[in-house]
Design a protein around this motif. Structure first.
Motif, PDB file in Angstrom:
ATOM      1  N   ASP A 712       9.304 -10.283 112.389  1.00  0.00           N
ATOM      2  CA  ASP A 712       8.982 -11.360 111.443  1.00  0.00           C
ATOM      3  C   ASP A 712       7.857 -10.871 110.527  1.00  0.00           C
ATOM      4  OD1 ASP A 712       6.687 -11.444 112.970  1.00  0.00           O
ATOM      5  OD2 ASP A 712       7.348 -13.173 114.152  1.00  0.00           O
ATOM      6  N   ALA A 713       7.510 -11.636 109.558  1.00  0.00           N
ATOM      7  CA  ALA A 713       6.554 -11.197 108.518  1.00  0.00           C
ATOM      8  C   ALA A 713       5.198 -10.841 109.113  1.00  0.00           C
ATOM      9  CB  ALA A 713       6.402 -12.288 107.464  1.00  0.00           C
ATOM     10  N   ALA A 714       4.771 -11.648 110.077  1.00  0.00           N
ATOM     11  CA  ALA A 714       3.440 -11.425 110.662  1.00  0.00           C
ATOM     12  C   ALA A 714       3.425 -10.105 111.433  1.00  0.00           C
ATOM     13  CB  ALA A 714       3.083 -12.591 111.593  1.00  0.00           C
ATOM     14  N   ALA A 715       4.480  -9.905 112.237  1.00  0.00           N
ATOM     15  CA  ALA A 715       4.541  -8.675 113.030  1.00  0.00           C
ATOM     16  C   ALA A 715       4.669  -7.443 112.120  1.00  0.00           C
ATOM     17  CB  ALA A 715       5.717  -8.738 113.990  1.00  0.00           C
ATOM     18  N   ARG A 716       5.450  -7.626 111.018  1.00  0.00           N
ATOM     19  CA  ARG A 716       5.584  -6.500 110.083  1.00  0.00           C
ATOM     20  C   ARG A 716       4.237  -6.139 109.472  1.00  0.00           C
ATOM     21  NH1 ARG A 716       5.993  -2.552 108.410  1.00  0.00           N
ATOM     22  NH2 ARG A 716       7.329  -1.593 106.837  1.00  0.00           N
ATOM     23  N   GLU A 717       3.464  -7.166 109.169  1.00  0.00           N
ATOM     24  CA  GLU A 717       2.131  -6.950 108.588  1.00  0.00           C
ATOM     25  C   GLU A 717       1.213  -6.296 109.616  1.00  0.00           C
ATOM     26  OE1 GLU A 717       1.196  -7.045 105.590  1.00  0.00           O
ATOM     27  OE2 GLU A 717      -0.873  -6.529 106.124  1.00  0.00           O
ATOM     28  N   GLN A 718       1.378  -6.736 110.847  1.00  0.00           N
ATOM     29  CA  GLN A 718       0.570  -6.151 111.940  1.00  0.00           C
ATOM     30  C   GLN A 718       0.861  -4.652 112.065  1.00  0.00           C
ATOM     31  OE1 GLN A 718       1.438  -7.735 115.810  1.00  0.00           O
ATOM     32  NE2 GLN A 718      -0.229  -6.614 116.809  1.00  0.00           N
ATOM     33  N   LEU A 719       2.157  -4.291 112.007  1.00  0.00           N
ATOM     34  CA  LEU A 719       2.537  -2.872 112.106  1.00  0.00           C
ATOM     35  C   LEU A 719       1.881  -2.069 110.974  1.00  0.00           C
ATOM     36  CD1 LEU A 719       4.304  -0.531 113.227  1.00  0.00           C
ATOM     37  CD2 LEU A 719       6.137  -1.361 111.766  1.00  0.00           C
ATOM     38  N   ARG A 720       1.929  -2.647 109.789  1.00  0.00           N
ATOM     39  CA  ARG A 720       1.381  -1.963 108.624  1.00  0.00           C
ATOM     40  C   ARG A 720      -0.134  -1.771 108.777  1.00  0.00           C
ATOM     41  NH1 ARG A 720       3.490  -5.426 104.652  1.00  0.00           N
ATOM     42  NH2 ARG A 720       5.518  -4.456 104.888  1.00  0.00           N
ATOM     43  N   ARG A 721      -0.775  -2.857 109.150  1.00  0.00           N
ATOM     44  CA  ARG A 721      -2.247  -2.867 109.216  1.00  0.00           C
ATOM     45  C   ARG A 721      -2.744  -1.939 110.323  1.00  0.00           C
ATOM     46  NH1 ARG A 721      -2.614  -7.930 110.043  1.00  0.00           N
ATOM     47  NH2 ARG A 721      -3.069  -7.798 112.277  1.00  0.00           N
ATOM     48  N   GLU A 722      -2.169  -2.047 111.477  1.00  0.00           N
ATOM     49  CA  GLU A 722      -2.690  -1.271 112.620  1.00  0.00           C
ATOM     50  C   GLU A 722      -2.387   0.214 112.456  1.00  0.00           C
ATOM     51  OE1 GLU A 722      -2.061  -2.662 116.511  1.00  0.00           O
ATOM     52  OE2 GLU A 722      -2.593  -4.732 116.044  1.00  0.00           O
ATOM     53  N   THR A 723      -1.252   0.524 111.819  1.00  0.00           N
ATOM     54  CA  THR A 723      -0.949   1.938 111.583  1.00  0.00           C
ATOM     55  C   THR A 723      -1.981   2.533 110.636  1.00  0.00           C
ATOM     56  OG1 THR A 723       1.386   1.394 111.739  1.00  0.00           O
ATOM     57  CG2 THR A 723       0.858   3.552 110.884  1.00  0.00           C
ATOM     58  N   ARG A 724      -2.287   1.755 109.584  1.00  0.00           N
ATOM     59  CA  ARG A 724      -3.297   2.228 108.629  1.00  0.00           C
ATOM     60  C   ARG A 724      -4.627   2.475 109.346  1.00  0.00           C
ATOM     61  NH1 ARG A 724      -3.219  -1.978 104.734  1.00  0.00           N
ATOM     62  NH2 ARG A 724      -1.012  -1.564 104.433  1.00  0.00           N
ATOM     63  N   ALA A 725      -4.982   1.531 110.199  1.00  0.00           N
ATOM     64  CA  ALA A 725      -6.254   1.658 110.933  1.00  0.00           C
ATOM     65  C   ALA A 725      -6.234   2.892 111.838  1.00  0.00           C
ATOM     66  CB  ALA A 725      -6.488   0.397 111.764  1.00  0.00           C
ATOM     67  N   CYS A 726      -5.088   3.072 112.459  1.00  0.00           N
ATOM     68  CA  CYS A 726      -4.957   4.212 113.384  1.00  0.00           C
ATOM     69  C   CYS A 726      -5.057   5.544 112.620  1.00  0.00           C
ATOM     70  CB  CYS A 726      -3.618   4.112 114.067  1.00  0.00           C
ATOM     71  SG  CYS A 726      -3.603   4.846 115.688  1.00  0.00           S
ATOM     72  N   LEU A 727      -4.447   5.553 111.445  1.00  0.00           N
ATOM     73  CA  LEU A 727      -4.504   6.781 110.628  1.00  0.00           C
ATOM     74  C   LEU A 727      -5.937   7.074 110.192  1.00  0.00           C
ATOM     75  CD1 LEU A 727      -1.299   6.309 108.429  1.00  0.00           C
ATOM     76  CD2 LEU A 727      -1.735   8.167 110.024  1.00  0.00           C
ATOM     77  N   GLU A 728      -6.616   5.982 109.809  1.00  0.00           N
ATOM     78  CA  GLU A 728      -8.021   6.165 109.384  1.00  0.00           C
ATOM     79  C   GLU A 728      -8.864   6.698 110.530  1.00  0.00           C
ATOM     80  OE1 GLU A 728      -9.249   2.448 107.793  1.00  0.00           O
ATOM     81  OE2 GLU A 728      -7.925   2.619 106.040  1.00  0.00           O
ATOM     82  N   GLN A 729      -8.588   6.127 111.706  1.00  0.00           N
ATOM     83  CA  GLN A 729      -9.339   6.565 112.892  1.00  0.00           C
ATOM     84  C   GLN A 729      -9.088   8.045 113.183  1.00  0.00           C
ATOM     85  OE1 GLN A 729      -8.708   3.820 116.051  1.00  0.00           O
ATOM     86  NE2 GLN A 729     -10.392   4.638 117.299  1.00  0.00           N
ATOM     87  N   LEU A 730      -7.853   8.418 113.026  1.00  0.00           N
ATOM     88  CA  LEU A 730      -7.502   9.832 113.248  1.00  0.00           C
ATOM     89  C   LEU A 730      -8.219  10.724 112.241  1.00  0.00           C
ATOM     90  CD1 LEU A 730      -3.655   9.977 113.974  1.00  0.00           C
ATOM     91  CD2 LEU A 730      -5.470  10.953 115.366  1.00  0.00           C
ATOM     92  N   SER A 731      -8.258  10.256 110.993  1.00  0.00           N
ATOM     93  CA  SER A 731      -8.922  11.042 109.951  1.00  0.00           C
ATOM     94  C   SER A 731     -10.404  11.191 110.253  1.00  0.00           C
ATOM     95  CB  SER A 731      -8.758  10.362 108.588  1.00  0.00           C
ATOM     96  OG  SER A 731      -7.421  10.209 108.306  1.00  0.00           O
ATOM     97  N   GLN A 732     -10.976  10.080 110.704  1.00  0.00           N
ATOM     98  CA  GLN A 732     -12.423  10.104 111.011  1.00  0.00           C
ATOM     99  C   GLN A 732     -12.723  11.102 112.124  1.00  0.00           C
ATOM    100  OE1 GLN A 732     -13.801   6.187 111.862  1.00  0.00           O
ATOM    101  NE2 GLN A 732     -13.701   5.538 109.710  1.00  0.00           N
ATOM    102  N   SER A 733     -11.959  10.969 113.195  1.00  0.00           N
ATOM    103  CA  SER A 733     -12.236  11.866 114.330  1.00  0.00           C
ATOM    104  C   SER A 733     -11.991  13.331 113.953  1.00  0.00           C
ATOM    105  CB  SER A 733     -11.414  11.482 115.548  1.00  0.00           C
ATOM    106  OG  SER A 733     -10.119  11.209 115.194  1.00  0.00           O
ATOM    107  N   GLN A 734     -11.031  13.527 113.035  1.00  0.00           N
ATOM    108  CA  GLN A 734     -10.791  14.900 112.568  1.00  0.00           C
ATOM    109  C   GLN A 734     -11.981  15.416 111.786  1.00  0.00           C
ATOM    110  OE1 GLN A 734      -6.950  14.829 110.663  1.00  0.00           O
ATOM    111  NE2 GLN A 734      -6.778  17.045 110.922  1.00  0.00           N
TER     112      GLN A 734
END
Lengths: 738, 317
Positions: A712-734
């Motif tokens: 649903d729209a909320a879950a789709r937004e959650q996937l988008r948001r959390e992936t972005r956050a996860c990518l940022e976190q990965l970049s930071q730790s790198q």
């Protein structure tokens, strides 16, 4: 449990074995270039990586193509090796010559066919080698297997076709093809031994040392070498024995000096509609009659030559009494035989007829002086103009004829002065020449006819005219004879014909005419042969029922023999009443036999007809195989090809994450599921911070990708948001680590 | 799928799995596969060495469900009528009466199935494939819940008849229990040293209706078109693997899809993921493959062939 096929049908041969076998075959059969080309093309499959995606049905079509090629090659080999005529004669008259010819023909046919086998089945092995499949379903080649499959389908049972690899069968085919080698040397043996050693080496039991294996092979080769020498000697012994034995067993007799007539035979005279001669006019008019033989002496309802009758041994061809051998003027390729010194006028007909048993009388047009392109072995001729040929079963030749030609000799003249007609009629004096001989038993009837027809002391033209008119008016043509009864029952058959019944077939008319003319002291002979009247295409066909008898009479003025036929012309219509409704079938078979026989002599059109049939058939089959269902593909994974599918969830941000992690030395393998990959990735301690986020993201991604209901729209937004956050976190730790 | 069914389905699985775990130590994976077959409507073949707990697992499941249970010990002299039933002439009413055999049950344990002759083994074909038996030209329908758990010793053992391919294809899953870890084996010993065999005290925890609910729940788990194609890809690829004489049938595709749906239910999701397909590929497909003799001699196995296919086929992600 499935019935397992034998190993050679399932195993792949070692690399380059098939190429070597093809080269060997080409070498042995003097087809080195072709063999090399085929070998290179076949082994090229190891370099050429593209493959055809042949189905079992495609293989079946290729197999059908090979089968058609095989049948076509068999027909071609059979016809080009005199098979039809050899076997036709064997069935008609199984003498030793016919048997030998049939055996020779069949062995030549088999040899040619064996030699061509690798070419014939090349499409099938090529299809196998260039196919994406490793094996071929057994149903593609086996009718029995297909029947089993159909039965199983009907019974609703599971059926799985056995699979074959035809490498070894084709290898065996090459060896069989090479075995028909023209060279009489030992290269074949050593070549086969080498190739078989190659095969055996690849399949050897590894538990024995190579030395033991080599010793066993050497023993086997030595035994084979000795065995084949012995077998060869035995074969030569039996080959020599066979014809002598058969010749003694199968001798038959043949008499060209005598014609037994059907005069006196009661009931219906029946003859078949089989085509015996084919006539094609080349130049000038078509002769109405074809003469086979002439006779002088009428003795007890049969006509004979004047020479002493003797039986002829057909198997040796020796002993034709009264016949002399005609020398062949020009041998091959024209085959000219001349009978008379004077050059005939160019009236030419092409004749084709069969010589049963290789010996027979040639039907020739009147006045024939020369024959050309007659492929006979020997030609004999007697003084009466009868020509006897020894040669192949079918002879096709041109006969040149004209009025000046004199195939037959002039009559033997009687003592001078001859007795007058009145004296002979009144006193019954003997004629003194075989061409004037009248049996004493027939003289009374003949004399009565002469008087009745008013023929006494008339010149020949008048006699011929009156006699023709007399027979046509007072006599009737009939193939039926009643049993003798009443006052004339003690008469001879001819006398009864002349005086009582006055009806009969051509032999009655011809015999009566000859005897009447002789009684009038005109030299006359009895001739037999065929009447030519039935048109067929550009030429004419002569059937057995067209067999005819007539008279030839010597014309003193022209110094030549005249053909004189007193049989009423209605005889052809009467004979045609015997036509069978199935005659067309017999004619078709006769035509086929004739064309095949002509093909053997390089004159027929059958090759053209076959080509016109085979070429379109092959084109259709090849189209079916290559264009209609052949699907070319590059080699790849064993996956099944489907129509394109619209995949949901491909826009998932999770793929960005996967790419980033792959770049961090955690690539995902093809067959590795995402969760398994993630487990592997998360074993790395540097990623512990995002462990829980990754699990959540995977769950959302999977729902996005694999749940038909999607996110649903909320879950789709959650996937988008959390992936972005996860990518940022990965970049930071790198960044921190670097 | 309704929320109630879904919940009930998972609850049923949990309850039965826990009940079996009381008897079968260290066999969580096997129990999961067994229940996946039960939930997907398939039948199970357990193949392992004697004494590894095949019969106990089957009996534990049977006892956990409050349903009719029959056990048939397969022997070389067993006849088809010993399983299906037989028509006997009654002299009193001068009629033949059909006497149902042990196959008329909900759960049947076919113990050591490969000890019976192929003729007797084949008596199960119709029952397992179509849920009915035909005797003397008459059809007799089996109960809605008809679940066969067969056990067999490896075919290399003496006195056994290998099951025909058609029979093997009727089993949705085949798996081995394997030897448990030493600590688990110690636990087994401990459980049996006090009050006899623990299976004696095992009682049913779910009813027949609960099992039907479990099946309905499994059926209603969603599967995408992409995964259906993946299933077909995997099964189809087994027909082209070198060394495989007979690949898996379309029935294998159906069994793989249905049991993956059941696993998804057990895993708490209402859609199938590729992992569930991969987890079940070997138990569902491997026993249906017939390897070429040459491949067998060279050490290639059906399991290895399926694993090779799983590695080669690109998994949807």
């Amino acid at each position: 449990m499935l019935e397992v096929l034998p190993f050679p049908l399932r195993m792949k041969p070692p690399p380059f074995l098939l190429g070597a076998a093809l080269l060997f075959w080409g070498w042995q059969c003097d087809l080195v270039l072709l063999g090399a080309l085929m070998a290179v093309a076949l082994e090229g499959s190891r370099v050429f990586k593209s493959r055809w995606d042949f189905t079992g049905e495609d293989f079946r079509r290729v197999w059908m193509l090979c089968t058609l090629l095989f049948l076509g090659a068999a027909v071609f080999a059979f016809t080009s090796n005199e098979g039809p005529s050899a076997f036709g004669n064997l069935f008609q008259d199984a003498n030793s010559t016919a048997q030998r010819d049939a055996a020779l023909s069949s062995s030549r046919t088999a040899s040619a066919l064996f030699r061509w086998l690798p070419i014939i089945f090349y499409p099938f092995i090529a299809a196998q080698m260039f196919s994406a499949r490793d094996t071929i379903p057994f149903t593609s080649v086996s009718v029995l297997e297909r029947r089993r499959q159909r039965r199983a389908a009907k019974a609703g049972q599971l059926f799985v076709s056995r699979e074959i690899f035809i490498g070894y069968p084709y290898f065996a085919t090459c060896l069989i093809g090479a075995s028909v080698h023209p060279a009489e040397n030992k290269t074949f043996f050593w070549g086969v031994a080498g190739l078989l050693a190659w095969v055996l080496w690849s399949q050897r039991a590894r538990r024995f040392p190579a030395l033991v294996w080599l010793a066993a092979l050497a023993a086997a080769v030595a035994l084979g070498f000795g065995g084949q020498n012995l077998a060869g000697q035995a074969q030569r012994f039996f080959e020599n024995l066979n014809p002598q034995w058969l010749a003694r067993m199968m001798r038959r007799n043949f008499d060209p000096t005598r014609s037994v007539t059907a005069i006196g035979r009661i009931g219906e005279l029946k003859q078949s509609g089989e085509i015996v001669v084919r006539v094609e006019p080349r130049f000038g008019e078509v002769p109405k009659l074809l003469r086979e033989a002439s006779y002088q002496m009428y003795v007890k309802q049969s006509w004979q030559t004047h020479s002493q009758r003797r039986l002829i041994d057909r198997s040796t061809g020796a002993g034709f009494p009264g016949f002399t051998i005609v020398p062949e003027e020009k041998p091959q390729p024209t085959h000219i035989w001349t009978f008379s010194a004077s050059t005939p006028k160019p009236c030419t007909v092409n004749l084709a007829c069969f010589l049963p048993g290789g010996v027979g009388l040639l039907p020739l047009p009147p006045g024939c002086g020369r024959v050309e392109e007659l492929s006979a072995y020997l030609l004999h001729k007697n003084d009466l103009g009868t020509v006897l040929a020894q040669g192949p079963r079918l002879v096709v030749f041109d006969a040149l004829c004209g009025p000046q030609s004199a195939l037959e000799s002039p009559p033997e003249k009687a003592a001078d002065p001859p007795p007058s007609l009145r004296e002979r009629v009144l006193t019954g004096a003997l004629a003194g020449s075989p061409d004037l001989n009248v049996p004493i038993t027939e003289q009374a009837a003949v004399d009565d006819i002469i008087i009745e027809a008013g023929l006494c002391d008339m010149p020949l033209p008048v006699v011929l005219h009156r006699l023709q008119k007399f027979f046509s008016e007072k006599f009737r043509y009939s193939t039926w004879q009643d049993a003798p009864k009443g006052p004339g029952k003690d008469q001879t058959p001819l006398s009864r014909f002349l005086l009582t019944t006055r009806r009969g077939h051509c032999e009655y008319f011809a015999t009566a005419t000859v005897l009447i003319l002789r009684e009038l002291h005109f030299y006359a002979r009895y001739s037999t042969g065929y009447a030519v009247h039935e048109k067929a295409g550009d030429g004419y066909v002569v059937r057995e029922r067209d067999g005819h008898a007539w008279c030839i009479v010597w014309d003193e003025d022209k110094q030549s023999w005249l053909e004189y036929d007193t049989t009423p012309p209605v005889w052809e219509a009467e004979e045609n009443k015997q036509i069978s409704a199935w005659q067309w079938l017999g004619d078709a078979l006769s035509w086929l036999r004739f064309e095949i026989a002509r093909l053997r002599q390089g004159q027929g059109n059958l090759q053209t007809y076959l080509l016109w049939i085979i070429v379109p058939a092959l084109a259709i089959v090849i189209y079916q195989i290559v264009f209609r269902s052949g699907k070319r593909k590059k080699p790849g994974g064993p996956g099944v090809q489907f129509a394109p599918l619209l995949l949901p969830g491909l826009d998932s941000e999770f793929y960005e994450l996967e790419k980033r992690l792959a770049a961090l030395a955690f690539p995902r393998r093809d067959g590795e599921a995402a969760s398994h990959w993630l487990e592997r990735v998360l074993k790395n301690s540097s990623l512990t911070e995002i462990r829980s986020s990754l699990h959540t993201l995977l769950r959302l991604h999977y729902r996005h990708r694999f749940d038909p209901l999607g996110l649903d729209a909320a879950a789709r937004e959650q996937l988008r948001r959390e992936t972005r956050a996860c990518l940022e976190q990965l970049s930071q730790s790198q960044t921190e680590r670097s | 799928m309704t929320a109630t069914d879904s919940l009930n389905g998972r609850e049923v699985f949990r309850k039965v799995a826990d009940n079996i775990a009381r008897v079968m130590h260290g066999q969580t994976g096997s129990t999961r596969l067994l229940l996946a077959a039960l939930a997907s409507g398939g039948h199970v073949l357990l193949e392992d060495f004697p004494g590894t707990g095949k019969t106990t697992l089957a009996k534990a499941l049977a006892k956990s469900v409050d349903a009719k249970f029959k056990r048939v010990q397969f022997t070389p002299d067993l006849l088809p009528s010993d399983i299906l039933g037989v028509s006997i002439f009654n002299q009193r009413d001068q009629l033949f009466h059909f006497h149902e055999g042990p196959i008329f049950t909900n759960i049947m344990l076919a113990d050591e199935i490969n000890r019976a002759s192929p003729r007797t083994q084949s008596a199960l074909l119709e029952a397992m494939g179509e849920g009915q038996v035909s005797v003397d030209g008459e059809r007799h329908h089996l109960p809605d819940l008809f679940f066969v758990i067969a056990t067999q010793n490896p075919v290399e053992f003496r006195g056994t008849y290998p099951l025909p391919e058609a029979q093997m294809d009727r089993f949705a899953l085949q798996f081995k229990l394997g030897y448990v870890q030493p600590e688990e084996e110690v636990a087994v010993l401990a459980a049996q040293s006090n009050n006899g065999h623990p299976i004696e005290s095992l009682t049913s925890c779910v009813t027949l209706a609960d099992v039907q609910a479990l099946r309905r729940a499994a059926q209603s788990v969603r599967i995408s078109e992409e995964l259906r194609r993946y299933v077909v890809d995997v099964v189809g690829a087994t027909r082209k693997v070198n060394g495989v004489q007979l690949g898996a049938s379309p029935r294998a595709s159906i069994a793989l899809m249905k049991s993956a749906q059941a696993l998804a239910l057990f895993d708490g999701t209402d859609f199938v993921a590729p992992e569930q397909v991969q987890e079940l590929a070997v138990p569902v497909i491997a026993h249906r493959l017939v390897m070429e003799p040459q491949a067998r001699f060279s050490g290639q196995t059906a399991r290895g062939a399926v694993e090779e296919v799983l590695k080669k086929i690109k998994v949807p992600v």
